[in-house]
Design a protein around this motif. Structure first.
Motif, PDB file in Angstrom:
ATOM      1  N   THR A 105      41.295  52.400  25.878  1.00  0.00           N
ATOM      2  CA  THR A 105      40.656  53.255  26.881  1.00  0.00           C
ATOM      3  C   THR A 105      39.526  54.087  26.274  1.00  0.00           C
ATOM      4  O   THR A 105      38.442  54.187  26.839  1.00  0.00           O
ATOM      5  CB  THR A 105      41.705  54.200  27.506  1.00  0.00           C
ATOM      6  OG1 THR A 105      42.863  53.432  27.835  1.00  0.00           O
ATOM      7  CG2 THR A 105      41.158  54.870  28.750  1.00  0.00           C
ATOM      8  N   THR A 119      54.992  55.145  26.958  1.00  0.00           N
ATOM      9  CA  THR A 119      55.417  53.815  27.388  1.00  0.00           C
ATOM     10  C   THR A 119      56.683  53.426  26.635  1.00  0.00           C
ATOM     11  O   THR A 119      56.939  53.894  25.523  1.00  0.00           O
ATOM     12  CB  THR A 119      54.336  52.723  27.161  1.00  0.00           C
ATOM     13  OG1 THR A 119      53.944  52.732  25.784  1.00  0.00           O
ATOM     14  CG2 THR A 119      53.119  52.945  28.034  1.00  0.00           C
ATOM     15  N   GLN A 124      42.944  47.224  26.594  1.00  0.00           N
ATOM     16  CA  GLN A 124      43.643  47.986  27.629  1.00  0.00           C
ATOM     17  C   GLN A 124      43.946  47.004  28.763  1.00  0.00           C
ATOM     18  O   GLN A 124      43.123  46.163  29.105  1.00  0.00           O
ATOM     19  CB  GLN A 124      42.784  49.146  28.113  1.00  0.00           C
ATOM     20  CG  GLN A 124      41.394  48.770  28.593  1.00  0.00           C
ATOM     21  CD  GLN A 124      40.660  49.941  29.228  1.00  0.00           C
ATOM     22  OE1 GLN A 124      41.198  50.612  30.086  1.00  0.00           O
ATOM     23  NE2 GLN A 124      39.431  50.175  28.809  1.00  0.00           N
ATOM     24  N   GLN A 125      45.150  47.108  29.329  1.00  0.00           N
ATOM     25  CA  GLN A 125      45.573  46.109  30.310  1.00  0.00           C
ATOM     26  C   GLN A 125      45.004  46.375  31.699  1.00  0.00           C
ATOM     27  O   GLN A 125      44.563  47.489  31.987  1.00  0.00           O
ATOM     28  CB  GLN A 125      47.104  46.080  30.376  1.00  0.00           C
ATOM     29  CG  GLN A 125      47.729  45.629  29.064  1.00  0.00           C
ATOM     30  CD  GLN A 125      49.149  45.167  29.236  1.00  0.00           C
ATOM     31  OE1 GLN A 125      50.069  45.808  28.806  1.00  0.00           O
ATOM     32  NE2 GLN A 125      49.324  44.032  29.900  1.00  0.00           N
ATOM     33  N   HIS A 126      45.034  45.335  32.516  1.00  0.00           N
ATOM     34  CA  HIS A 126      44.758  45.380  33.976  1.00  0.00           C
ATOM     35  C   HIS A 126      43.283  45.483  34.362  1.00  0.00           C
ATOM     36  O   HIS A 126      42.899  45.050  35.437  1.00  0.00           O
ATOM     37  CB  HIS A 126      45.532  46.514  34.661  1.00  0.00           C
ATOM     38  CG  HIS A 126      46.942  46.681  34.182  1.00  0.00           C
ATOM     39  ND1 HIS A 126      47.877  45.690  34.285  1.00  0.00           N
ATOM     40  CD2 HIS A 126      47.582  47.733  33.558  1.00  0.00           C
ATOM     41  CE1 HIS A 126      49.031  46.108  33.770  1.00  0.00           C
ATOM     42  NE2 HIS A 126      48.872  47.343  33.317  1.00  0.00           N
ATOM     43  N   TRP A 176      42.833  50.606  34.099  1.00  0.00           N
ATOM     44  CA  TRP A 176      44.249  50.807  34.434  1.00  0.00           C
ATOM     45  C   TRP A 176      44.540  52.166  35.053  1.00  0.00           C
ATOM     46  O   TRP A 176      45.574  52.333  35.701  1.00  0.00           O
ATOM     47  CB  TRP A 176      45.107  50.615  33.181  1.00  0.00           C
ATOM     48  CG  TRP A 176      44.892  51.660  32.124  1.00  0.00           C
ATOM     49  CD1 TRP A 176      43.877  51.692  31.206  1.00  0.00           C
ATOM     50  CD2 TRP A 176      45.680  52.837  31.880  1.00  0.00           C
ATOM     51  NE1 TRP A 176      43.978  52.801  30.411  1.00  0.00           N
ATOM     52  CE2 TRP A 176      45.086  53.521  30.800  1.00  0.00           C
ATOM     53  CE3 TRP A 176      46.821  53.378  32.456  1.00  0.00           C
ATOM     54  CZ2 TRP A 176      45.591  54.715  30.287  1.00  0.00           C
ATOM     55  CZ3 TRP A 176      47.329  54.569  31.942  1.00  0.00           C
ATOM     56  CH2 TRP A 176      46.721  55.224  30.868  1.00  0.00           C
ATOM     57  N   ASP A 188      47.044  45.450  25.284  1.00  0.00           N
ATOM     58  CA  ASP A 188      47.387  46.347  24.166  1.00  0.00           C
ATOM     59  C   ASP A 188      48.892  46.529  24.001  1.00  0.00           C
ATOM     60  O   ASP A 188      49.382  46.652  22.872  1.00  0.00           O
ATOM     61  CB  ASP A 188      46.659  47.697  24.274  1.00  0.00           C
ATOM     62  CG  ASP A 188      46.881  48.440  25.588  1.00  0.00           C
ATOM     63  OD1 ASP A 188      47.602  47.935  26.471  1.00  0.00           O
ATOM     64  OD2 ASP A 188      46.311  49.536  25.718  1.00  0.00           O
ATOM     65  N   ASN A 189      49.649  46.500  25.109  1.00  0.00           N
ATOM     66  CA  ASN A 189      51.100  46.666  24.952  1.00  0.00           C
ATOM     67  C   ASN A 189      51.751  45.429  24.335  1.00  0.00           C
ATOM     68  O   ASN A 189      52.507  45.558  23.369  1.00  0.00           O
ATOM     69  CB  ASN A 189      51.729  47.058  26.287  1.00  0.00           C
ATOM     70  CG  ASN A 189      51.259  48.444  26.730  1.00  0.00           C
ATOM     71  OD1 ASN A 189      51.529  49.433  26.061  1.00  0.00           O
ATOM     72  ND2 ASN A 189      50.514  48.506  27.821  1.00  0.00           N
ATOM     73  N   ARG A 232      47.101  49.724  39.843  1.00  0.00           N
ATOM     74  CA  ARG A 232      46.214  49.466  38.711  1.00  0.00           C
ATOM     75  C   ARG A 232      46.150  47.984  38.331  1.00  0.00           C
ATOM     76  O   ARG A 232      45.302  47.587  37.528  1.00  0.00           O
ATOM     77  CB  ARG A 232      46.637  50.284  37.496  1.00  0.00           C
ATOM     78  CG  ARG A 232      47.966  49.887  36.866  1.00  0.00           C
ATOM     79  CD  ARG A 232      48.335  50.872  35.753  1.00  0.00           C
ATOM     80  NE  ARG A 232      49.464  50.459  34.950  1.00  0.00           N
ATOM     81  CZ  ARG A 232      50.747  50.506  35.307  1.00  0.00           C
ATOM     82  NH1 ARG A 232      51.062  50.919  36.524  1.00  0.00           N
ATOM     83  NH2 ARG A 232      51.714  50.126  34.496  1.00  0.00           N
ATOM     84  N   LEU A 278      57.982  46.409  30.190  1.00  0.00           N
ATOM     85  CA  LEU A 278      57.097  47.547  29.942  1.00  0.00           C
ATOM     86  C   LEU A 278      57.269  48.560  31.059  1.00  0.00           C
ATOM     87  O   LEU A 278      57.244  48.205  32.232  1.00  0.00           O
ATOM     88  CB  LEU A 278      55.621  47.155  29.867  1.00  0.00           C
ATOM     89  CG  LEU A 278      54.775  48.428  29.672  1.00  0.00           C
ATOM     90  CD1 LEU A 278      54.072  48.439  28.353  1.00  0.00           C
ATOM     91  CD2 LEU A 278      53.817  48.676  30.794  1.00  0.00           C
ATOM     92  N   PHE A 321      56.061  41.377  31.202  1.00  0.00           N
ATOM     93  CA  PHE A 321      54.861  40.712  30.687  1.00  0.00           C
ATOM     94  C   PHE A 321      55.297  39.592  29.750  1.00  0.00           C
ATOM     95  O   PHE A 321      56.443  39.538  29.306  1.00  0.00           O
ATOM     96  CB  PHE A 321      53.981  41.697  29.897  1.00  0.00           C
ATOM     97  CG  PHE A 321      53.408  42.841  30.705  1.00  0.00           C
ATOM     98  CD1 PHE A 321      53.151  42.720  32.067  1.00  0.00           C
ATOM     99  CD2 PHE A 321      53.104  44.049  30.094  1.00  0.00           C
ATOM    100  CE1 PHE A 321      52.609  43.772  32.798  1.00  0.00           C
ATOM    101  CE2 PHE A 321      52.564  45.109  30.811  1.00  0.00           C
ATOM    102  CZ  PHE A 321      52.319  44.972  32.166  1.00  0.00           C
TER     103      PHE A 321
HETATM  104  C1  XUL Z   1      50.246  49.440  30.981  1.00  0.00           C
HETATM  105  C2  XUL Z   1      49.069  50.323  31.154  1.00  0.00           C
HETATM  106  C3  XUL Z   1      48.492  51.012  29.976  1.00  0.00           C
HETATM  107  C4  XUL Z   1      47.224  50.288  29.553  1.00  0.00           C
HETATM  108  C5  XUL Z   1      46.332  51.171  28.691  1.00  0.00           C
HETATM  109  O1  XUL Z   1      50.712  48.893  32.166  1.00  0.00           O
HETATM  110  O2  XUL Z   1      48.552  50.459  32.235  1.00  0.00           O
HETATM  111  O3  XUL Z   1      49.419  51.132  28.934  1.00  0.00           O
HETATM  112  O4  XUL Z   1      47.505  49.065  28.944  1.00  0.00           O
HETATM  113  O5  XUL Z   1      46.668  51.247  27.416  1.00  0.00           O
END
Ligand code: XUL
Ligand code: ADP
Length: 515
Positions: free
Chosen positions: A9, A297, A89-91, A129, A272-273, A162, A326, A316
């Motif tokens: 991010t 998280t 960063q996801q999404h 996200w 990233d997760n 998101r 997650l 995931f």
């Molecule tokens: C996971 C999420 C955040 C992003 C930004 O669902 O929305 O952890 O991956 O790091």
């Protein structure tokens, strides 16, 4: 040597590992706000978005990629890199027209990436996200696909604001002509990976599962979810593929400009997760990771993709194969900071005057720790709920407020991770607040599991580098044994005397939450 990139991010970082010596040999980072002020995104996104919109400029990520590789090449011979992988960063999603593929194939090393690729963007900015603007689209997708339980059964999550599918639908509704012109939609991670490879690359199962579009049974885009989201969507999505796949050699842009070898391979990117799951050495079930960053998280590898019946948690792809859970808690450090500042404390006083001066169970007082809106569980109001003695409810007694907040946060986490159906045998703690000994001990006590902390701050970047090495034939378990080690003396054991106290507190917390 292997290169891992993490486009997060707030920054883009690059990390080089040497599997022969088991060491991280270089690490650089470009902070978007500080290093690229012209994008006016001090925290990595464009401030002031309306109706819950949170967008970022994809050109900023491209500039940061050029900057990070330029920084690395200053004092490091990048011709030694055998493979590179990216985490993102996801999404978040990037929308591009037909010219993108051609532009990628003919990049001029003399020009910056952003100048050459920006004309291919069909949506000037990318939703990320933190965007919550798609409540209507989530409801529409759920209705069209047969209800949220069905969306969750298919994709591992109910329709979430998101997630990428609802974001795509919103774009389609807002600007159908631009949607029509869009030839390919990438995630942040696969966008950067495509630039590296000089062609459109596939989306991996780890990040792909964060789109409300991937069918977790057959690991392909799901026909009914595609139909529920936007017309002709399959043609605009890259293929979905297993994380350890090699996409191809790196683009000549990077060989000419930064001295990377033309034999260097680009491995598929991931989120990233999922990448942190690799970097924290937690790709096998039993070890849970708790990251205490801006948000908190909780994630862990899972044998089978069970889903959260309440719809808060997600499933995931695990980059090492199988699946991962997650759960994201929005009120992480933000809530801890709000209380710390309200009480006028610093972190050491927070720990010393809060946790050290009080006893487990907060003398029967309880707090629902939601200082701002929360996503797990869903709460749209601001402000914590306190229940206990009159003085406590009136927010008197600062030490008890601190303990009750922290106990509330981790009881909430324990409660909302029960759907995974596995007890933690080990917790690996990371993120800024993990360095706080009092908080780390509290996590060990509430989950009744030992806690380990790592010296490395960037688990996602390390995970990317490890994935690059793994895809080129290095054994992942051996790599993780060498790189994913707890810091000396960082392990904390749970206090068995607190087990019954927190079992009881969990029941009380659950009752208060329901009430
Ligand atoms: C996971 C999420 C955040 C992003 C930004 O669902 O929305 O952890 O991956 O790091
Ligand atoms: P992110 O990667 O999400 O930006 P980090 O993992 O870097 O976040 O964590 C930053 C947060 O860690 C800060 O916002 C701060 O609240 C918290 N933090 C830092 N040091 C401590 C400490 N000693 N005790 C509790 N929290 C801390």
């Amino acid at each position: 040597m292997f290169l891992g990139l993490d486009s997060s991010t707030q920054s883009l970082s690059a990390l080089v590992i040497d599997p022969a010596s088991g060491s991280i040999v270089r690490e650089v980072s470009v902070n978007f706000g500080a290093s690229l002020p012209s994008y006016q995104s001090p925290s990595g996104f464009i401030p002031g978005g309306k109706n819950g919109e949170v967008h970022a400029d994809p050109r900023m990520w491209l500039d940061a990629l050029d900057m990070a590789l330029g920084k690395l090449a200053e004092d490091f011979d990048l011709s030694t890199i055998e493979a590179v992988a990216c985490s993102g960063q996801q999404h978040g999603s990037v929308y591009l027209d037909h010219s993108f593929a051609q532009r990628l194939a003919t990049l001029d090393p003399v020009q910056p990436l952003a100048d050459q690729l920006s004309a291919a963007l069909t949506r000037a900015t990318a939703p990320i996200w933190m965007d919550t603007s798609t409540g209507v689209e989530c409801a529409e997708i759920a209705a069209a696909a047969g209800g949220n339980a069905e969306v969750c059964r298919l994709s591992g999550s109910v329709a979430i604001e998101r997630f990428t599918g609802p974001q795509i639908r919103r774009f389609y509704k807002q600007d159908p002509a631009a949607y029509e012109r869009t030839a390919v939609i990438h995630l942040v991670s696969s966008f950067i990976g495509s630039v590296l490879a000089g062609k459109n690359i596939a989306i991996d199962h780890g990040d792909g599962a964060g789109m409300n579009l991937l069918n977790l049974q057959n690991l392909d885009w799901d026909e009914s979810l595609l139909d529920a989201t936007a017309p002709n969507l399959r043609a605009k999505l890259p293929a979905a593929a297993a994380s350890p796949s090699i996409a191809g050699p790196i683009s000549s842009y990077f060989t000419t400009k930064y001295g990377i070898s033309s034999s260097c391979q680009v491995v598929l990117s991931t989120g990233d997760n999922p990448s942190s799951l690799v970097g924290m050495g937690a790709t096998s079930p039993g070890t849970m990771v708790i990251s205490l960053g801006t948000s908190d998280t909780f994630f862990a590898a899972m044998e089978n993709p069970v889903t959260d019946p309440q719809g808060f948690g997600h499933v995931f792809g695990n980059p090492a194969g199988g699946f991962m859970s997650l759960i994201c808690f929005r009120n992480g450090s933000l809530a801890r900071e709000a209380l710390r500042d309200a009480l006028g404390l610093d972190w050491s006083a927070f720990d010393r005057q809060g946790l050290a001066a009080t006893t487990p169970g907060s003398e029967g007082n309880l707090m629902l720790p939601f200082f701002g809106p929360e996503i797990t569980p869903r709460r749209d109001f601001d402000g914590p709920v306190r229940k206990g003695s009159a003085e406590f409810e009136a927010a008197g007694n600062p030490p008890l407020q601190v303990r009750a907040l922290l106990e509330g946060q981790f009881l909430n986490m324990r409660l909302h991770s029960q759907w995974i159906g596995e007890k933690a045998t080990l917790i690996r703690l990371t993120g800024g607040a993990s360095q706080n000994d009092g908080i780390a001990q509290l996590v060990a006590d509430i989950f009744q599991a030992p806690v380990e902390r790592f010296a490395i701050a960037n688990g996602a970047g390390l995970g990317a580098a490890l994935r690059a090495a793994h895809a080129l034939g290095h054994d992942l378990t051996t790599l993780q044994a060498a790189f994913c080690k707890p810091a000396a003396g960082s392990r904390l054991e749970p206090d068995p005397a607190t087990a019954a106290i927190y079992d009881r507190a969990l029941g009380d917390y659950k009752a208060l939450l329901s009430a």
